[in-house]
Motif scaffolding. Structure first.
Motif, PDB file in Angstrom:
ATOM      1  N   CYS A  61      -8.491 -11.235  15.400  1.00  0.00           N
ATOM      2  CA  CYS A  61      -7.672 -11.641  14.255  1.00  0.00           C
ATOM      3  C   CYS A  61      -7.261 -13.105  14.371  1.00  0.00           C
ATOM      4  O   CYS A  61      -7.250 -13.841  13.380  1.00  0.00           O
ATOM      5  CB  CYS A  61      -6.428 -10.762  14.142  1.00  0.00           C
ATOM      6  SG  CYS A  61      -6.744  -9.110  13.516  1.00  0.00           S
ATOM      7  N   SER A  62      -6.923 -13.516  15.593  1.00  0.00           N
ATOM      8  CA  SER A  62      -6.525 -14.914  15.817  1.00  0.00           C
ATOM      9  C   SER A  62      -7.647 -15.877  15.441  1.00  0.00           C
ATOM     10  O   SER A  62      -7.396 -16.960  14.895  1.00  0.00           O
ATOM     11  CB  SER A  62      -6.126 -15.120  17.278  1.00  0.00           C
ATOM     12  OG  SER A  62      -5.036 -14.292  17.624  1.00  0.00           O
ATOM     13  N   PHE A  63      -8.899 -15.493  15.738  1.00  0.00           N
ATOM     14  CA  PHE A  63     -10.034 -16.343  15.375  1.00  0.00           C
ATOM     15  C   PHE A  63     -10.365 -16.254  13.883  1.00  0.00           C
ATOM     16  O   PHE A  63     -10.856 -17.229  13.297  1.00  0.00           O
ATOM     17  CB  PHE A  63     -11.269 -15.950  16.205  1.00  0.00           C
ATOM     18  CG  PHE A  63     -11.233 -16.456  17.610  1.00  0.00           C
ATOM     19  CD1 PHE A  63     -11.351 -17.814  17.884  1.00  0.00           C
ATOM     20  CD2 PHE A  63     -11.073 -15.591  18.679  1.00  0.00           C
ATOM     21  CE1 PHE A  63     -11.311 -18.284  19.190  1.00  0.00           C
ATOM     22  CE2 PHE A  63     -11.027 -16.055  19.986  1.00  0.00           C
ATOM     23  CZ  PHE A  63     -11.149 -17.410  20.234  1.00  0.00           C
ATOM     24  N   LEU A  64     -10.098 -15.101  13.283  1.00  0.00           N
ATOM     25  CA  LEU A  64     -10.453 -14.917  11.868  1.00  0.00           C
ATOM     26  C   LEU A  64      -9.447 -15.538  10.910  1.00  0.00           C
ATOM     27  O   LEU A  64      -9.786 -15.792   9.747  1.00  0.00           O
ATOM     28  CB  LEU A  64     -10.610 -13.422  11.565  1.00  0.00           C
ATOM     29  CG  LEU A  64     -11.883 -12.770  12.116  1.00  0.00           C
ATOM     30  CD1 LEU A  64     -11.850 -11.262  11.894  1.00  0.00           C
ATOM     31  CD2 LEU A  64     -13.123 -13.361  11.440  1.00  0.00           C
ATOM     32  N   LEU A 122      -2.508  -8.077   7.842  1.00  0.00           N
ATOM     33  CA  LEU A 122      -2.114  -6.678   8.044  1.00  0.00           C
ATOM     34  C   LEU A 122      -2.713  -6.126   9.338  1.00  0.00           C
ATOM     35  O   LEU A 122      -2.024  -5.436  10.103  1.00  0.00           O
ATOM     36  CB  LEU A 122      -2.571  -5.822   6.859  1.00  0.00           C
ATOM     37  CG  LEU A 122      -1.717  -5.834   5.596  1.00  0.00           C
ATOM     38  CD1 LEU A 122      -2.379  -4.984   4.510  1.00  0.00           C
ATOM     39  CD2 LEU A 122      -0.318  -5.298   5.880  1.00  0.00           C
ATOM     40  N   THR A 123      -3.968  -6.434   9.571  1.00  0.00           N
ATOM     41  CA  THR A 123      -4.632  -5.960  10.790  1.00  0.00           C
ATOM     42  C   THR A 123      -3.929  -6.504  12.034  1.00  0.00           C
ATOM     43  O   THR A 123      -3.710  -5.776  13.013  1.00  0.00           O
ATOM     44  CB  THR A 123      -6.111  -6.389  10.791  1.00  0.00           C
ATOM     45  OG1 THR A 123      -6.733  -5.962   9.584  1.00  0.00           O
ATOM     46  CG2 THR A 123      -6.845  -5.789  11.981  1.00  0.00           C
ATOM     47  N   PHE A 124      -3.581  -7.777  11.996  1.00  0.00           N
ATOM     48  CA  PHE A 124      -2.890  -8.420  13.121  1.00  0.00           C
ATOM     49  C   PHE A 124      -1.550  -7.748  13.390  1.00  0.00           C
ATOM     50  O   PHE A 124      -1.204  -7.455  14.542  1.00  0.00           O
ATOM     51  CB  PHE A 124      -2.692  -9.902  12.812  1.00  0.00           C
ATOM     52  CG  PHE A 124      -2.080 -10.694  13.936  1.00  0.00           C
ATOM     53  CD1 PHE A 124      -2.802 -10.972  15.090  1.00  0.00           C
ATOM     54  CD2 PHE A 124      -0.786 -11.179  13.837  1.00  0.00           C
ATOM     55  CE1 PHE A 124      -2.254 -11.708  16.127  1.00  0.00           C
ATOM     56  CE2 PHE A 124      -0.217 -11.916  14.874  1.00  0.00           C
ATOM     57  CZ  PHE A 124      -0.957 -12.183  16.015  1.00  0.00           C
ATOM     58  N   GLN A 184      -0.182  -5.401  16.546  1.00  0.00           N
ATOM     59  CA  GLN A 184       1.056  -5.619  17.303  1.00  0.00           C
ATOM     60  C   GLN A 184       1.904  -4.350  17.366  1.00  0.00           C
ATOM     61  O   GLN A 184       2.454  -4.000  18.416  1.00  0.00           O
ATOM     62  CB  GLN A 184       1.877  -6.733  16.657  1.00  0.00           C
ATOM     63  CG  GLN A 184       1.303  -8.123  16.799  1.00  0.00           C
ATOM     64  CD  GLN A 184       2.269  -9.160  16.267  1.00  0.00           C
ATOM     65  OE1 GLN A 184       3.172  -9.596  16.964  1.00  0.00           O
ATOM     66  NE2 GLN A 184       2.085  -9.548  15.015  1.00  0.00           N
ATOM     67  N   ILE A 185       2.021  -3.672  16.226  1.00  0.00           N
ATOM     68  CA  ILE A 185       2.827  -2.440  16.174  1.00  0.00           C
ATOM     69  C   ILE A 185       2.249  -1.386  17.125  1.00  0.00           C
ATOM     70  O   ILE A 185       2.982  -0.737  17.880  1.00  0.00           O
ATOM     71  CB  ILE A 185       2.896  -1.902  14.729  1.00  0.00           C
ATOM     72  CG1 ILE A 185       3.721  -2.847  13.847  1.00  0.00           C
ATOM     73  CG2 ILE A 185       3.504  -0.505  14.700  1.00  0.00           C
ATOM     74  CD1 ILE A 185       3.610  -2.563  12.355  1.00  0.00           C
TER      75      ILE A 185
END
Length: 435
Positions: free
Chosen positions: A365-368, A392-394, A398-399
């Motif tokens: 997610c960080s790269f996307l 949302l995915t990120f 985390q959750i």
């Protein structure tokens, strides 16, 4: 241990200094994942320009930082890069010292419980040894200083770095057992970004444990100490707010800072959950849903306080994660603070169920984030749905990560009391299930 810490600090400062002098600095400063409308450096510069012209920095809709921040940089604007690097180093050192003291407390508590036969006989492998705990403070400092999220926040000169430093010193004061300094730093953190108000509960629980005061609602000593700590906290907060008024001779900063945080009027995309939802929301429904979204940060505090009253530092870790997920204008700098605590819970790794998958989700997610931003804003081949989907995915990642740690923590505590080898009444092997 001092020498490795110095090496980590030197490496972190070198990386930041190199990035400040590179062409990446301007690119990072513009990233919506790193700087929000609340803490972006360009907004601080705009506020300083208005202040120099004799105009209130809160007269427009640009500046939303606190008065103490703008007056700090009014004198230190020429040394801003140095200020942010020193701030990160101080945060890491504060976390290092805090975890060092916390490990001593954990070891003493373990030794006492073993002597009192509070642990099951077959759980020796679950007990933390001094050798295992020796390098944890260094790992915490390393996780904070060399985390790409922290580095980017520093290079972007996001004031989130200053908020993290205040929270780190609050944690250090709390673990050291200083109620006065804990209350002062908590008030300063609340003054800066409001949401650290929820850290009052874990701090109080830890200080009560330090004073050997029973956590019972019918106990007079419990209520007396709670009132003393609350009074210190509220007095410190009132002093900070009054000082801000005397600096500006105006109360304009209250709606401009705290009203802005709570009402979420600026829907600039970020890594949070608010912006897309309220961009699509009908105006007459927005107040209700703003309240619903904001309650999320505060809603979990009481049930977590009840469940984790014997483990306030883990409660503090979970609460920091909740703030970084559910606050109205989150950045990767907020994520970096609670992630620095992951080495503290390294003894839970054997009980984590999805750590590899969730780590991959957060990394991808960080790269996307920048890829989908480019496709949406510059290439025009995507839209806001794509960027919000990765957001949302990120946040779901985390959750689930925090849920996994929470489950692992409870599972280990259960095993310590009941033994690793659980059996049913009929003698067959039992499986522990969290409900």
């Amino acid at each position: 241990m001092a020498a490795p810490l110095v090496l980590v600090v030197l490496a972190a400062v070198t990386v930041r200094a190199a990035l400040y002098r590179s062409s990446l600095a301007a690119f990072i400063a513009e990233r919506v994942e790193v700087a929000s409308p609340l803490n972006a450096w360009k907004r601080v510069v705009e506020g300083l320009a208005l202040l120099d012209l004799g105009v209130s920095p809160y007269s427009g809709a640009i500046f939303h930082e606190t008065p103490l921040i703008i007056y700090l940089f009014h004198f230190l604007i020429e040394y801003a890069e140095l200020v942010f690097m020193i701030t990160d180093v101080l945060t890491a050192v504060a976390l290092y010292l805090a975890i060092q003291d916390f490990n001593k407390v954990v070891f003493k508590k373990q030794k006492l419980l073993i002597e009192l036969d509070k642990y099951a006989p077959d759980v020796a492998e679950l007990i933390q040894t001094p050798m295992e705990m020796h390098y944890i403070p260094l790992k915490v400092a390393l996780f904070y200083l060399l985390n790409p999220y922290t580095v980017m926040s520093c290079v972007a000169k996001s004031t989130c770095a200053i908020n993290n430093s205040v929270i780190a010193f609050f944690i250090l004061a709390t673990i050291k057992g200083s109620a006065f300094l804990s209350a002062v730093f908590l008030a300063l953190a609340t003054y800066q970004s409001l949401y650290p108000l929820t850290l009052f509960a874990p701090a109080l629980l830890y200080l009560l444990q330090r004073q050997f005061i029973p956590i019972k609602l019918k106990s007079k000593s419990f209520w007396l100490y709670t009132m003393q700590y609350a009074s210190l906290y509220l007095c410190s907060l009132v002093v900070l707010i009054c000082l801000s008024f005397f600096l500006l001779n105006s109360w304009d900063f209250i709606p401009a800072v705290y009203g802005f945080i709570l009402s979420v009027p600026d829907l600039t995309p970020n890594i949070g959950l608010f912006w897309y939802f309220f961009a699509e929301m009908f105006e007459h429904f927005s107040l209700f849903f703003v309240c619903v979204f904001q309650i999320n940060v505060f809603f979990y505090t009481i049930p977590l306080a009840i469940k984790l009253k014997e483990h306030p530092v883990f409660f503090l870790f979970v609460q920091l994660a909740i703030i970084s997920i559910f606050k109205s204008y989150p950045t990767v700098g907020d994520v970096a603070l609670y992630m620095a605590f992951l080495p503290v819970w390294s003894h839970l790794y054997r009980f984590l169920r999805n750590i590899f998958i969730l780590s991959c989700v957060l990394i991808f997610c960080s790269f996307l984030f920048p890829v989908l931003w480019h496709l949406w804003i510059y290439a025009g081949s995507a839209n806001s749905n794509f960027y919000y989907a990765i957001t949302l995915t990120f946040n779901i990642g985390q959750i689930l990560l925090i849920s996994d740690y929470f489950y692992a923590f409870l599972r280990r505590e259960y095993y310590l009391s009941h033994g690793l080898h659980l059996t049913r009444q009929d003698g067959t092997e039992a499986m522990l299930v969290l409900k």
